[in-house]
Design a protein around this motif. Structure first.
Motif, short mmCIF file in Angstrom:
data_model
loop_
_atom_site.label_atom_id
_atom_site.label_comp_id
_atom_site.label_asym_id
_atom_site.label_seq_id
_atom_site.Cartn_x
_atom_site.Cartn_y
_atom_site.Cartn_z
N SER A 1 43.42 44.47 45.87
CA SER A 1 42.58 45.67 45.79
C SER A 1 41.42 45.58 46.78
CB SER A 1 42.02 45.83 44.38
OG SER A 1 43.05 46.11 43.45
N ASP A 2 41.28 46.62 47.57
CA ASP A 2 40.13 46.75 48.47
C ASP A 2 39.07 47.56 47.73
OD1 ASP A 2 38.42 46.92 50.64
OD2 ASP A 2 39.56 48.50 51.64
N LEU A 3 38.32 46.87 46.88
CA LEU A 3 37.38 47.56 45.99
C LEU A 3 36.32 48.29 46.80
CD1 LEU A 3 36.92 44.85 43.21
CD2 LEU A 3 38.45 46.84 43.22
N GLY A 4 36.12 49.57 46.43
CA GLY A 4 35.17 50.40 47.15
C GLY A 4 35.62 50.78 48.54
N GLU B 1 43.37 39.74 44.01
CA GLU B 1 44.83 39.88 43.94
C GLU B 1 45.19 40.32 42.53
OE1 GLU B 1 49.03 39.52 44.39
OE2 GLU B 1 47.86 38.62 42.78
N VAL B 2 46.19 41.18 42.40
CA VAL B 2 46.48 41.79 41.11
C VAL B 2 46.94 40.81 40.05
CG1 VAL B 2 46.94 44.07 42.11
CG2 VAL B 2 48.84 42.44 41.82
N ASP B 3 47.42 39.64 40.45
CA ASP B 3 47.82 38.61 39.48
C ASP B 3 46.72 37.58 39.24
OD1 ASP B 3 50.36 39.44 38.67
OD2 ASP B 3 51.28 38.68 40.49
N GLY B 4 45.54 37.84 39.79
CA GLY B 4 44.43 36.92 39.63
C GLY B 4 44.15 36.18 40.92
N GLY B 5 42.94 35.65 41.03
CA GLY B 5 42.56 34.97 42.25
C GLY B 5 42.06 35.95 43.30
N GLU B 6 41.72 35.40 44.45
CA GLU B 6 41.16 36.19 45.53
C GLU B 6 41.94 35.97 46.81
OE1 GLU B 6 38.34 38.24 45.34
OE2 GLU B 6 38.42 37.91 43.16
N VAL C 1 42.22 50.02 41.59
CA VAL C 1 41.71 48.86 40.84
C VAL C 1 42.88 47.98 40.41
CG1 VAL C 1 39.61 50.02 40.10
CG2 VAL C 1 41.69 50.21 38.69
N PRO C 2 42.65 46.64 40.34
CA PRO C 2 43.74 45.70 40.10
C PRO C 2 44.59 45.99 38.88
CG PRO C 2 41.76 44.52 40.75
CD PRO C 2 41.36 45.95 40.55
#
Length: 223
Positions: A136-139, A58-63, A117-118
């Motif tokens: 962010s859905d990385l990759g 999550e863009v503010d931190g955490g998952e 990217v976040p």
């Protein structure tokens, strides 16, 4: 009466017709039409699909995880392209006004998802003050699983590169891949209850069908 998302995105296109160079406009129109013409709905996420475990920063931190999203009930994922996308900056505020308050009242989570990217994606959350999560859905891992990714056609790539623009630099992914605008509703078991994919990024899911699907899930759960 508030405007529909179709109205708002139609106004964006009308503004482009009035102000853009005709050649640049035609590249945009042709690209969107090509995505519609070559779409393969059989490859897209659909109701009944079981979603694998995932973890999105999550863009503010955490998952944001599948488990955390569905622990108390259904959840809504909205896939969008990137923070600077003009249509996304119309669609997400529309959802913030016309969808999120009702979902929040029902105890249903909402996450807006992009491969960006976040540290760059956070911009759109800050700009509009979204209260829902942006992740962010990385990759493009989840987007790939859902079968919703696309790459720009040759004309669009050439036009972008002529302007010194490469979407992979903008997103931080290093690739041309982006998700088609998509809404996925997950039930509390991590199964897709509703999915709507829009190959043309100026055509997106209105709030009401999403709310109707969420309410149907709530009725089923109450039986």
């Amino acid at each position: 009466m508030s405007k529909t998302l179709k109205d708002l995105l139609g106004a964006l296109h009308a503004e482009r017709v009035a102000t853009w160079d005709p050649k640049a406009l035609q590249v945009n129109i042709d690209q969107r039409q090509t995505l519609v013409d070559t779409a393969d709905p059989s490859a897209w996420v659909k109701a009944g699909d079981k979603v694998p475990d995932f973890s999105l920063p999550e863009v503010d931190g955490g998952e944001v995880t599948l488990e955390s999203l569905t622990a108390k009930g259904p959840a809504v994922l909205i896939f969008f392209r990137f923070a600077g996308c003009p249509a996304c900056n119309i669609a997400l505020p529309y959802y913030a006004t016309n969808l999120w308050p009702q979902l929040k009242a029902l105890g249903v989570g909402l996450v807006a998802v992009s491969p960006q990217v976040p540290e760059r994606l956070v911009e759109i959350k800050r700009r509009h003050g979204f209260e829902f999560q942006v992740a962010s859905d990385l990759g493009n891992a989840l987007g790939r699983h859902f079968g919703i990714l696309y790459e720009a056609d040759a004309a669009s790539k050439a036009a972008a590169m002529a302007k010194g623009s490469f979407i992979g630099d903008t997103t931080g992914t290093g690739t041309w891949e982006l998700p088609q605008p998509t809404v996925v509703i997950l039930d509390r078991d991590g199964v897709v209850a509703f999915a709507d994919v829009s190959p043309d990024w100026l055509v997106r899911t209105e709030a009401e069908p999403i709310l109707a699907a969420v309410r149907e899930l709530a009725l089923v759960a109450a039986e």
